[in-house]
Design a protein around this motif. Structure first.
Motif, short mmCIF file in Angstrom:
data_model
loop_
_atom_site.label_atom_id
_atom_site.label_comp_id
_atom_site.label_asym_id
_atom_site.label_seq_id
_atom_site.Cartn_x
_atom_site.Cartn_y
_atom_site.Cartn_z
N ASN A 118 50.90 -67.49 -91.35
CA ASN A 118 52.00 -67.57 -90.41
C ASN A 118 51.58 -66.82 -89.14
OD1 ASN A 118 54.45 -66.90 -88.92
ND2 ASN A 118 55.59 -67.56 -90.71
N LEU A 119 51.19 -67.56 -88.12
CA LEU A 119 50.64 -66.93 -86.92
C LEU A 119 51.71 -66.19 -86.11
CD1 LEU A 119 48.11 -69.66 -85.74
CD2 LEU A 119 47.67 -67.60 -87.09
N ASP A 120 52.94 -66.63 -86.19
CA ASP A 120 54.02 -65.89 -85.53
C ASP A 120 54.14 -64.49 -86.12
OD1 ASP A 120 54.61 -67.98 -83.88
OD2 ASP A 120 56.44 -68.60 -84.92
N ASN A 121 54.09 -64.42 -87.45
CA ASN A 121 54.19 -63.12 -88.11
C ASN A 121 52.96 -62.26 -87.84
OD1 ASN A 121 56.68 -63.77 -89.15
ND2 ASN A 121 55.92 -64.31 -91.19
N LEU A 122 51.79 -62.89 -87.77
CA LEU A 122 50.56 -62.15 -87.46
C LEU A 122 50.66 -61.50 -86.09
CD1 LEU A 122 47.57 -61.34 -87.77
CD2 LEU A 122 46.96 -63.62 -86.92
N VAL A 123 51.07 -62.26 -85.09
CA VAL A 123 51.19 -61.72 -83.73
C VAL A 123 52.25 -60.64 -83.67
CG1 VAL A 123 51.82 -62.28 -81.35
CG2 VAL A 123 50.32 -63.82 -82.64
N ARG A 124 53.38 -60.87 -84.33
CA ARG A 124 54.45 -59.88 -84.35
C ARG A 124 53.99 -58.58 -85.00
NH1 ARG A 124 57.71 -62.72 -87.12
NH2 ARG A 124 58.46 -63.92 -85.33
N GLY A 143 39.69 -62.39 -93.64
CA GLY A 143 39.74 -63.84 -93.59
C GLY A 143 39.63 -64.36 -92.17
N GLY A 144 39.20 -63.49 -91.24
CA GLY A 144 39.21 -63.91 -89.85
C GLY A 144 40.64 -63.91 -89.35
N PHE A 145 41.02 -64.90 -88.55
CA PHE A 145 42.39 -64.99 -88.02
C PHE A 145 42.81 -63.64 -87.45
CE2 PHE A 145 42.02 -68.53 -90.90
CZ PHE A 145 42.68 -69.57 -90.24
N PHE A 146 42.06 -63.19 -86.45
CA PHE A 146 42.31 -61.90 -85.81
C PHE A 146 43.32 -62.03 -84.68
CE2 PHE A 146 37.83 -61.91 -87.17
CZ PHE A 146 37.74 -60.73 -87.88
N ALA A 147 44.01 -60.92 -84.40
CA ALA A 147 44.77 -60.75 -83.16
C ALA A 147 44.14 -59.56 -82.44
CB ALA A 147 46.24 -60.50 -83.44
N CYS A 148 43.88 -59.72 -81.14
CA CYS A 148 43.10 -58.71 -80.40
C CYS A 148 43.78 -58.36 -79.09
CB CYS A 148 41.71 -59.24 -80.07
SG CYS A 148 40.83 -60.06 -81.41
N ASP A 149 43.65 -57.10 -78.71
CA ASP A 149 44.00 -56.68 -77.36
C ASP A 149 42.74 -56.69 -76.50
OD1 ASP A 149 46.60 -56.37 -78.05
OD2 ASP A 149 46.60 -54.18 -78.03
N TYR A 150 42.93 -56.74 -75.20
CA TYR A 150 41.79 -56.77 -74.27
C TYR A 150 40.89 -55.55 -74.47
CZ TYR A 150 39.18 -57.36 -69.93
OH TYR A 150 38.17 -57.52 -69.01
N LYS A 151 41.45 -54.46 -74.95
CA LYS A 151 40.66 -53.24 -75.16
C LYS A 151 39.53 -53.44 -76.16
CE LYS A 151 44.51 -50.11 -74.12
NZ LYS A 151 45.45 -49.11 -74.69
N ILE A 152 39.54 -54.55 -76.89
CA ILE A 152 38.47 -54.82 -77.85
C ILE A 152 37.12 -54.86 -77.14
CG2 ILE A 152 38.59 -57.36 -77.65
CD1 ILE A 152 38.06 -55.45 -80.94
N PHE A 153 37.13 -55.26 -75.86
CA PHE A 153 35.86 -55.36 -75.12
C PHE A 153 35.24 -53.99 -74.84
CE2 PHE A 153 38.09 -59.37 -74.07
CZ PHE A 153 37.15 -60.25 -74.59
N ASN A 154 36.05 -52.93 -74.95
CA ASN A 154 35.50 -51.58 -74.81
C ASN A 154 34.58 -51.23 -75.97
OD1 ASN A 154 36.99 -51.23 -72.47
ND2 ASN A 154 38.71 -50.26 -73.54
N TYR A 155 34.69 -51.98 -77.07
CA TYR A 155 33.89 -51.72 -78.27
C TYR A 155 32.67 -52.65 -78.35
CZ TYR A 155 37.70 -48.78 -79.94
OH TYR A 155 38.64 -47.78 -80.07
N LEU A 156 32.47 -53.45 -77.31
CA LEU A 156 31.36 -54.39 -77.28
C LEU A 156 30.39 -54.02 -76.17
CD1 LEU A 156 33.43 -57.71 -77.59
CD2 LEU A 156 32.43 -56.36 -79.45
N LYS A 209 48.30 -58.67 -94.33
CA LYS A 209 47.96 -59.23 -95.63
C LYS A 209 48.55 -60.63 -95.80
CE LYS A 209 47.25 -54.83 -98.01
NZ LYS A 209 47.62 -53.97 -99.16
N HIS A 210 47.69 -61.52 -96.23
CA HIS A 210 48.07 -62.91 -96.46
C HIS A 210 47.79 -63.25 -97.92
CE1 HIS A 210 48.65 -67.18 -95.79
NE2 HIS A 210 47.44 -67.43 -96.27
N GLU A 211 48.82 -63.63 -98.66
CA GLU A 211 48.69 -63.83 -100.10
C GLU A 211 48.60 -65.30 -100.50
OE1 GLU A 211 48.26 -61.49 -102.22
OE2 GLU A 211 48.79 -59.70 -101.04
N HIS A 212 48.59 -66.19 -99.51
CA HIS A 212 48.62 -67.61 -99.85
C HIS A 212 47.26 -68.27 -99.60
CE1 HIS A 212 52.89 -67.20 -100.57
NE2 HIS A 212 53.01 -66.60 -99.39
N PHE A 213 47.27 -69.51 -99.16
CA PHE A 213 46.02 -70.28 -99.08
C PHE A 213 45.08 -69.76 -98.00
CE2 PHE A 213 43.60 -73.71 -97.07
CZ PHE A 213 42.83 -74.12 -98.15
#
Length: 263
Positions: free
Chosen positions: A138-144, A191-204, A230-234
């Motif tokens: 559920n990508l809405d829940n992931l972003v939230r 499982g991948g499916f990351f949500a990231c802030d722009y600050k992630i580039f400070n770590y690259l 946590k994702h418990e489904h498929f």
């Protein structure tokens, strides 16, 4: 929200399925797995894609440059002065924006992500995934969840599909249950499916050998800037020929949990 997809890996473990195509272009049913992934994100309203190309990236470019011809019935009028092509299908995918970026043949995931920084606005939250994995997250829940926790990175934690039969028995050794390909009963992996802030580039950095899953993520953990949704489904990757067959069998039988746009 923009979606960055890693599409440049060599895919060495699935070469027996196709030597001529990069893994994201291997079909599930009539369409490549990258199309299924993008269609899934688009269902949740995320239709701006940035593809990090590398190995056989020309095959991915060719697909999107000729997208309507690959995905539609069409008519060619050879006997008329007007040589326009008439397409007969009205795909919902026509409002997508797809940016294809050459990130290098041998560049690692951290280096690939750094190379597309210029396509992300400062203070922008974006999504990130791999071009070879499917799920019904559920990508809405992931972003939230990501915004609520106010971390630089949120990763979707899944239980990996079991690769061997699982046996359960009673105290006398009598088998009480056998699952041919169960979900793992313990342990959570990325499982991948990351949500990231722009600050992630400070770590690259600009090192093409930088592996996103190593130094950057370890630094985020050290700084307490990473959370897990946590994702418990498929969830199912396509790393091997066997997994390719599994996903195609699910598609063929109409039992494809990721194809929520058909429901």
């Amino acid at each position: 929200m923009k979606v960055i997809i890693f599409c440049g890996g060599l895919g060495t473990r699935i070469r027996d399925t196709s030597e001529s195509l990069p893994k994201p272009m291997i079909n599930i049913g009539n369409y490549p797995i990258i199309w299924h992934i993008m269609r899934y994100y688009a269902h949740w309203g995320h239709k701006e894609f940035i593809l990090c190309l590398g190995y056989k990236g020309d095959k991915i470019r060719e697909f999107f440059l000729n997208y309507r011809a690959y995905t539609s019935d069409f008519t060619l009028n050879f006997n008329k002065e007007n040589k326009d092509i008439i397409f007969h299908n009205n795909h919902e995918t026509h409002d997508w924006s797809v940016t294809l970026v050459e990130t290098g043949l041998n560049t690692m995931t951290g280096g690939r992500l750094k190379k597309v920084q210029k396509y992300i606005s400062q203070d922008e939250t974006f999504l990130l995934t791999y071009g070879d994995g499917l799920g019904d997250i559920n990508l809405d829940n992931l972003v939230r969840f990501h915004k609520m926790n106010n971390k630089v990175l949120t990763v979707t934690g899944v239980r990996p599909p079991g690769r061997f039969g699982e046996l359960n028995s009673d105290e006398f050794g009598t088998v009480t249950e056998f699952n041919e390909k169960p979900q793992a009963t313990a342990g959570v992996i990325s499982g991948g499916f990351f949500a990231c802030d722009y600050k992630i580039f400070n770590y690259l950095n600009d090192n093409e050998n930088l592996i996103f899953e190593n130094e950057p993520i370890k630094s985020l953990v050290k700084d307490q800037q990473m959370s897990i949704y946590k994702h418990e489904h498929f969830w199912q990757p396509m790393d091997t020929h066997r997994e390719y067959l599994l996903l195609n069998e699910m598609y063929k039988k109409g039992n494809a949990p990721w194809m929520i746009w058909n429901k």
